[in-house]
Design an enzyme around this catalytic site. Structure first.
Site, PDB file in Angstrom:
ATOM      1  N   HIS A  25       3.638  -2.419 -11.534  1.00 28.00           N
ATOM      2  CA  HIS A  25       2.577  -1.791 -10.735  1.00 28.00           C
ATOM      3  C   HIS A  25       2.141  -2.707  -9.612  1.00 28.00           C
ATOM      4  CE1 HIS A  25      -1.062  -4.125 -11.975  1.00 28.00           C
ATOM      5  NE2 HIS A  25      -0.317  -4.399 -13.016  1.00 28.00           N
ATOM      6  N   CYS A  26       1.563  -2.111  -8.576  1.00 29.21           N
ATOM      7  CA  CYS A  26       0.898  -2.879  -7.517  1.00 29.21           C
ATOM      8  C   CYS A  26      -0.595  -2.605  -7.670  1.00 29.21           C
ATOM      9  CB  CYS A  26       1.434  -2.483  -6.146  1.00 29.21           C
ATOM     10  SG  CYS A  26       1.232  -0.734  -5.751  1.00 29.21           S
ATOM     11  N   MET A  27      -1.354  -2.612  -6.587  1.00 23.80           N
ATOM     12  CA  MET A  27      -2.795  -2.445  -6.723  1.00 23.80           C
ATOM     13  C   MET A  27      -3.220  -1.011  -7.032  1.00 23.80           C
ATOM     14  SD  MET A  27      -4.760  -4.973  -4.103  1.00 23.80           S
ATOM     15  CE  MET A  27      -6.302  -4.656  -4.947  1.00 23.80           C
TER      16      MET A  27
END
Length: 459
Positions: A25-27
């Site tokens: 995941h990213c933000m």
């Protein structure tokens, strides 16, 4: 439907656990590397509560969640671990270089963004307090706050090493050990002595009087450590494959660390430093030709880059600029883009007639104002193409404006309205004007374009 049920449905709708090669995941997004993309049911995933959007981009399936993505990610890992593994899935075909690059950048930087964004916010607020003479730059208070804010950036190679080790599927502690070699005080002190032209400074240490170890300061560096850990992953697998089972426990990590650290110090680190400098020089050259033109282009592509998930590609360049020059001119443009997206979303909120839609849109607009633009882009602006165009135009114009006046940033910080204190100084008025321009232009242009469309539909 609860979060866990939604997560279970996501796993089912992407083709089941057997179709998931990797998830990270990213933000704001869950990112999937899938075996067979044709098994994904995007439309059903988009209907799940809590899901803001979904798309397939560069051989990577992305589910947009928003600020709660970390909680969803942890629950997804638990769900995947608790399920009984099915038959081994078929190997996915070779990815393009662009896909591999995007997977790597988003995978490495995504998990550590909260740390660097939090530290950057503290750094920005501290800069504002000093500029306003609220605290003295030489006070103990500033020293303490600065060490809290700067520690992440100084020791960034360690964060990158651990994150890269997860992406490249190698030992995280060996990765940290390689980063420690690059960060060892004798090397950093020698680099500082060389930079300040001290007597007795050397440009390289010589191993066995034949192998040069170039002197560089790798603190806050990006490219050298990522490529070093990539090399470590291959070296570790090779050493483990040739080492007899009886010797693996002791000699596999020993030989791996020695070879990987030597490769990092002698070849990869120096090449990475010069590559990073080359990227920074390219961006600087673009600005030297025409700062306004550079701003116009960067500002125009930024909303599209966020929409396609390619915005992380600029992070290494910005961080390298901070390391090499002490400032960066790209992140202020990212700031302008976020404000333009917020302005367009506020305009949609004002034009909306449905109460439920107004609530969702207002939440997305405030989120964009605070630096998280995915809810606004995927939840609002993709449904109003003229609003997206308005945001892009405003982003481009505002970025060209601040680039013309040379607005720059002296430390990484999340591009939100609370970032303004970080700009206090010679360029503050231009940064403030740029924010106002991005918000007002996008709001006004969206109101005109979308309002005209609504008027036509009402006839």
């Amino acid at each position: 439907m609860g979060t866990q049920e939604a997560i279970n449905n996501i796993i089912r709708l992407v083709g089941g656990q057997g179709n998931i090669n990797k998830v990270w995941h990213c933000m704001t997004r869950l990112r999937f590397d899938l075996i067979d993309d044709d098994k994904v049911d995007q439309n059903e995933i988009k209907k799940l509560p809590g899901v803001l959007g979904a798309q397939l981009q560069s051989d990577q399936f992305q589910v947009i969640i928003g600020p709660k993505v970390n909680s969803w990610y942890e629950q997804m890992l638990n769900a995947l671990e608790s399920k009984t593994a099915s038959e081994p899935a078929a190997t996915k075909g070779r990815k393009s270089l662009i896909s591999l690059f995007m997977d790597t950048v988003s995978g490495v930087f995504g998990p550590i963004v909260p740390a660097i964004a939090g530290a950057g916010m503290i750094k920005g607020l501290l800069a504002g307090l000093i500029a306003l003479n609220v605290v003295s730059a030489k006070s103990d208070t500033v020293i303490v706050i600065d060490l809290i804010a700067s520690g992440v950036f100084y020791f960034l190679p360690f964060f990158l090493a651990v994150s890269a080790a997860k992406i490249f599927k190698t030992n995280e502690y060996l990765a940290a050990a390689v980063a420690a070699c690059l960060m060892y005080p004798s090397l950093i002190e020698a680099a500082k002595a060389l930079a300040t032209h001290q007597d007795g400074a050397v440009s390289a240490f010589w191993l066995l009087n034949t192998i040069p170890v170039s002197v560089f300061n790798y603190s806050a560096s990006v490219i050298p450590v990522i490529f070093s850990i990539l090399a470590l992953s291959y070296i570790h697998r090779w050493v483990d494959s040739i080492m007899p089972d009886v010797l693996k426990t002791v000699f596999t990590p020993t030989l791996t660390l020695f070879i990987a650290a030597l490769a990092a110090l002698v070849v990869i680190g120096p090449v990475g430093i010069w590559l990073g400098k080359g990227l920074a020089l390219f961006i600087e050259g673009l600005f030297s030709v025409s700062a306004s033109f550079a701003g116009l282009i960067v500002g125009a592509i930024r909303p599209v880059a966020i929409l396609t998930g390619m915005h992380h590609a600029m992070t290494p360049i910005a961080l390298q600029n901070f390391s090499d020059r002490g400032y960066d001119m790209l992140m202020p443009m990212m700031f302008m883009a976020n404000m333009a997206i917020a302005g367009a979303t506020f305009a949609i909120w004002r034009l909306s007639k449905d109460r439920q839609e107004k609530t969702v849109t207002l939440s997305a607009a405030i989120s964009a104002l605070l630096g998280i633009t995915e809810p606004a882009l995927f939840g609002v602006l993709t449904r109003y193409k003229t609003a997206f165009i308005a945001a892009t135009v405003a982003s481009s114009l505002a970025s060209a404006f601040i680039a013309f006046f040379g607005v720059r940033l002296y430390g990484y910080i999340l591009s939100s309205i609370f970032s303004l204190p970080a700009y206090i100084g010679p360029y503050f008025m231009f940064a403030l004007a740029g924010v106002a321009m991005a918000l007002v232009f996008s709001f006004t242009l969206t109101t005109l374009l979308v309002g005209k469309e609504q008027a036509k539909q009402a006839r």
